[in-house]
Motif scaffolding. Structure first.
Motif, PDB file in Angstrom:
ATOM      1  N   ILE A  55       6.682  -9.013 -20.393  1.00  0.00           N
ATOM      2  CA  ILE A  55       7.403  -8.614 -19.194  1.00  0.00           C
ATOM      3  C   ILE A  55       6.490  -7.900 -18.205  1.00  0.00           C
ATOM      4  N   ILE A  56       6.890  -7.981 -16.941  1.00  0.00           N
ATOM      5  CA  ILE A  56       6.299  -7.199 -15.858  1.00  0.00           C
ATOM      6  C   ILE A  56       7.468  -6.498 -15.168  1.00  0.00           C
ATOM      7  N   THR A  57       7.318  -5.208 -14.916  1.00  0.00           N
ATOM      8  CA  THR A  57       8.409  -4.457 -14.316  1.00  0.00           C
ATOM      9  C   THR A  57       8.127  -4.131 -12.854  1.00  0.00           C
ATOM     10  N   TYR A  58       9.180  -3.706 -12.188  1.00  0.00           N
ATOM     11  CA  TYR A  58       9.071  -3.198 -10.820  1.00  0.00           C
ATOM     12  C   TYR A  58      10.243  -2.258 -10.597  1.00  0.00           C
ATOM     13  N   SER A  59      10.163  -1.432  -9.544  1.00  0.00           N
ATOM     14  CA  SER A  59      11.258  -0.544  -9.178  1.00  0.00           C
ATOM     15  C   SER A  59      11.777  -0.941  -7.806  1.00  0.00           C
ATOM     16  N   ARG A  60      13.089  -1.213  -7.738  1.00  0.00           N
ATOM     17  CA  ARG A  60      13.689  -1.574  -6.454  1.00  0.00           C
ATOM     18  C   ARG A  60      14.041  -0.276  -5.720  1.00  0.00           C
ATOM     19  N   LYS A  61      13.465  -0.088  -4.547  1.00  0.00           N
ATOM     20  CA  LYS A  61      13.519   1.236  -3.919  1.00  0.00           C
ATOM     21  C   LYS A  61      13.873   1.169  -2.441  1.00  0.00           C
ATOM     22  N   VAL A  62      14.223   2.347  -1.929  1.00  0.00           N
ATOM     23  CA  VAL A  62      14.164   2.589  -0.491  1.00  0.00           C
ATOM     24  C   VAL A  62      13.031   3.586  -0.263  1.00  0.00           C
ATOM     25  N   PHE A  63      12.306   3.380   0.804  1.00  0.00           N
ATOM     26  CA  PHE A  63      11.161   4.217   1.156  1.00  0.00           C
ATOM     27  C   PHE A  63      11.623   5.187   2.242  1.00  0.00           C
ATOM     28  N   LEU A  64      11.583   6.482   1.928  1.00  0.00           N
ATOM     29  CA  LEU A  64      12.031   7.512   2.858  1.00  0.00           C
ATOM     30  C   LEU A  64      10.839   8.377   3.276  1.00  0.00           C
ATOM     31  N   PRO A  65      10.297   8.152   4.476  1.00  0.00           N
ATOM     32  CA  PRO A  65       9.189   8.992   4.965  1.00  0.00           C
ATOM     33  C   PRO A  65       9.760  10.301   5.508  1.00  0.00           C
ATOM     34  N   LEU A  66       9.892  11.299   4.659  1.00  0.00           N
ATOM     35  CA  LEU A  66      10.608  12.522   5.030  1.00  0.00           C
ATOM     36  C   LEU A  66      10.037  13.136   6.307  1.00  0.00           C
ATOM     37  N   THR A  67       8.720  13.221   6.383  1.00  0.00           N
ATOM     38  CA  THR A  67       8.041  13.568   7.628  1.00  0.00           C
ATOM     39  C   THR A  67       6.662  12.935   7.616  1.00  0.00           C
ATOM     40  N   ASN A  68       6.233  12.433   8.766  1.00  0.00           N
ATOM     41  CA  ASN A  68       4.870  11.900   8.839  1.00  0.00           C
ATOM     42  C   ASN A  68       3.911  12.879   9.505  1.00  0.00           C
ATOM     43  N   LEU A  69       4.365  14.096   9.769  1.00  0.00           N
ATOM     44  CA  LEU A  69       3.446  15.147  10.191  1.00  0.00           C
ATOM     45  C   LEU A  69       2.644  15.605   8.980  1.00  0.00           C
ATOM     46  N   CYS A  70       1.349  15.799   9.157  1.00  0.00           N
ATOM     47  CA  CYS A  70       0.484  16.123   8.018  1.00  0.00           C
ATOM     48  C   CYS A  70      -0.710  16.922   8.512  1.00  0.00           C
ATOM     49  N   ARG A  80       0.072   9.370   8.925  1.00  0.00           N
ATOM     50  CA  ARG A  80       0.167  10.736   9.455  1.00  0.00           C
ATOM     51  C   ARG A  80       0.234  10.754  10.977  1.00  0.00           C
ATOM     52  N   ARG A  81       0.879  11.807  11.477  1.00  0.00           N
ATOM     53  CA  ARG A  81       0.953  12.028  12.919  1.00  0.00           C
ATOM     54  C   ARG A  81       0.765  13.512  13.212  1.00  0.00           C
ATOM     55  N   ASP A  82       0.285  13.817  14.419  1.00  0.00           N
ATOM     56  CA  ASP A  82       0.433  15.127  15.021  1.00  0.00           C
ATOM     57  C   ASP A  82       1.786  15.133  15.745  1.00  0.00           C
ATOM     58  N   PRO A  83       2.346  16.308  16.013  1.00  0.00           N
ATOM     59  CA  PRO A  83       3.659  16.341  16.667  1.00  0.00           C
ATOM     60  C   PRO A  83       3.714  15.618  18.012  1.00  0.00           C
ATOM     61  N   SER A  84       2.597  15.598  18.740  1.00  0.00           N
ATOM     62  CA  SER A  84       2.580  14.966  20.064  1.00  0.00           C
ATOM     63  C   SER A  84       2.340  13.463  20.013  1.00  0.00           C
ATOM     64  N   ASP A  85       2.055  12.933  18.844  1.00  0.00           N
ATOM     65  CA  ASP A  85       1.749  11.509  18.726  1.00  0.00           C
ATOM     66  C   ASP A  85       3.008  10.647  18.823  1.00  0.00           C
ATOM     67  N   PRO A  86       2.907   9.445  19.391  1.00  0.00           N
ATOM     68  CA  PRO A  86       4.041   8.521  19.354  1.00  0.00           C
ATOM     69  C   PRO A  86       4.424   8.216  17.906  1.00  0.00           C
ATOM     70  N   GLY A  87       5.704   8.201  17.649  1.00  0.00           N
ATOM     71  CA  GLY A  87       6.184   7.884  16.309  1.00  0.00           C
ATOM     72  C   GLY A  87       6.281   9.065  15.365  1.00  0.00           C
ATOM     73  N   ALA A  88       5.901  10.259  15.813  1.00  0.00           N
ATOM     74  CA  ALA A  88       6.043  11.441  14.970  1.00  0.00           C
ATOM     75  C   ALA A  88       7.521  11.685  14.695  1.00  0.00           C
ATOM     76  N   HIS A  89       7.854  11.892  13.424  1.00  0.00           N
ATOM     77  CA  HIS A  89       9.283  11.982  13.094  1.00  0.00           C
ATOM     78  C   HIS A  89       9.487  12.691  11.767  1.00  0.00           C
ATOM     79  N   THR A  90      10.523  13.500  11.725  1.00  0.00           N
ATOM     80  CA  THR A  90      11.027  14.078  10.485  1.00  0.00           C
ATOM     81  C   THR A  90      12.439  13.564  10.275  1.00  0.00           C
ATOM     82  N   VAL A  91      12.683  12.943   9.144  1.00  0.00           N
ATOM     83  CA  VAL A  91      13.960  12.302   8.858  1.00  0.00           C
ATOM     84  C   VAL A  91      15.043  13.365   8.690  1.00  0.00           C
ATOM     85  N   THR A  92      16.220  13.102   9.223  1.00  0.00           N
ATOM     86  CA  THR A  92      17.341  14.030   9.096  1.00  0.00           C
ATOM     87  C   THR A  92      18.123  13.752   7.818  1.00  0.00           C
TER      88      THR A  92
END
Length: 392
Positions: A55-70, A80-92
């Motif tokens: 057998i070969i396994t896998y995990s069926r998932k949803v990918f939640l990028p909680l914040t891309n600020l780093c 990663r993003r800085d706060p001023s970068d386009p696409g910077a986001h923290t998931v609600t």
């Protein structure tokens, strides 16, 4: 030791008796000539079959990028993003629940949280976001979102939060059955100016090893791995695997080792760096299997597309997380294969594809034995084989 000797030395019975190869043999094998590669792959596949046959396994998932600020600036990263970068986001919280419930309908069992490492230490904007959400730190917010997933959905959280103290490992272990941190490399020279981990304070190998070790002390099922092609040598790859093996020998908590290959992206400092070749990837996976014959070895299929089924020849037993809903936010230019295609490619190599949970079967009993909501959710999600009950 010749390649033929390595193949013959792999036991034919119980995988518990498998003897890992030595550092010296690993050094030689990871640079083996092309003519010897088929023999190396055959030895690795044989070792995989003695570990988890068929057998070969896998995990069926949803990918939640909680914040891309780093606060880290790695030379290969587009996440990663800085706060001023386009696409910077923290998931609600509402977004977390919305995505997780959509994933439930598609048979997902894992909520993978990826996030930048402690961005509030660098960015006042993140501190303000956390204040508005009602949390003192990114880790407090992550903890709450893992608990929210458990309370509001049937998914199981798997956080990748960066460096952690002993206290935070304990806190996150109470709301997630497993967690992860990529070691990436033990080569400290990659911290030098202009190298892959220049200006990345959380990528110091000793700090990452300390987090992995603390997880072992607390018996937390842990995913780690190496990132190849970021300036390290083949010998560095062996030493990284050996560092992981040493911790697993001591604590028995490494549930999975990922062998991940660097892929070039535009607008990164390493945009002109060479990617690892197919041969390098196959050699590294095969050596990982022979160094760690009783550990789950994974390689992401989307990063080796369109020929990802070749990785099965090198001894992996898992494809990692695959999402039918969300993109790979770390490598958005590399979509995951459709699950029907993944199944067909896996079966073409003689294996059955099976869906697992974010925590591997062999680690489930100890987590399920603990009272509380996490244990209840885990027991509801698992089948008699330790795999996903909702597997389709």
């Amino acid at each position: 030791m010749a390649l033929a000797d390595i193949a013959l030395s792999l036991p034919l019975s119980n995988p518990a008796s498998a003897v890992p190869i030595s550092r010296a043999d690993a050094f030689r094998l990871i640079r083996c000539p092309d003519a010897d590669l088929p023999q190396l792959l055959a030895a690795a596949r044989a070792a995989k079959e003695r570990f988890k046959p068929g057998i070969i396994t896998y995990s069926r998932k949803v990918f939640l990028p909680l914040t891309n600020l780093c606060r880290d600036y790695c030379g290969y990263c587009t996440f990663r993003r800085d706060p001023s970068d386009p696409g910077a986001h923290t998931v609600t919280p509402d977004e977390v629940v919305e995505v997780a419930r959509a994933g439930e309908k598609l048979g997902c069992t894992e909520a993978l949280f990826s996030l930048g490492d402690k961005p509030e230490l660098l960015f006042p904007e993140m501190r303000e976001t956390l204040r508005h959400l009602g949390y003192k730190s990114t880790l407090h917010y992550l903890e709450a979102m893992c608990e929210l997933i458990l309370r509001e959905t049937t998914l199981l959280p798997h956080p990748n939060p960066g460096l952690l103290s002993a206290e935070w490992i304990a806190r996150l272990a109470a709301v997630s059955p497993s967690m992860g941190l990529m070691l990436e490399t033990t080569n400290e020279s990659l911290l030098a100016p202009g190298a892959a981990h220049d200006n990345a304070p959380d990528k110091v190998p000793a700090k990452r090893l300390r987090t992995i070790e603390e997880a072992g002390k607390q018996n937390v099922p842990f995913t780690t791995g190496l990132l190849i092609g970021i300036g390290e040598s083949p010998e560095d790859r062996v030493d990284t695997l050996l560092a992981i093996r040493d911790l697993h020998d001591r604590y028995g908590h490494i549930q999975e080792v990922i062998v991940q290959n660097f892929r070039v992206k535009p607008n990164i400092p390493m945009a002109h760096s060479p990617e690892p070749t197919r041969g390098e990837m196959l050699r590294t996976i095969a050596v990982a299997r022979l160094l760690l014959p009783k550990v789950n070895i994974q390689a992401p299929p989307n990063l080796s597309s369109p020929y990802y089924e070749d990785l099965l020849d090198a001894g992996i037993n898992d494809w990692g997380g695959i999402s039918p809903l969300t993109p790979d936010f770390i490598n958005p230019e590399k979509p995951w294969p459709h699950l029907d295609q993944l199944r067909q490619r896996t079966e073409s190599k003689g294996f059955e594809l099976r869906q697992r949970l974010p925590v591997y079967p062999e680690f489930i009993p100890s987590i399920a034995a603990k009272p509380g909501l996490l244990s209840q959710r885990l027991q509801s999600a698992v089948n008699s084989q330790g795999l996903a009950r909702s597997a389709a």
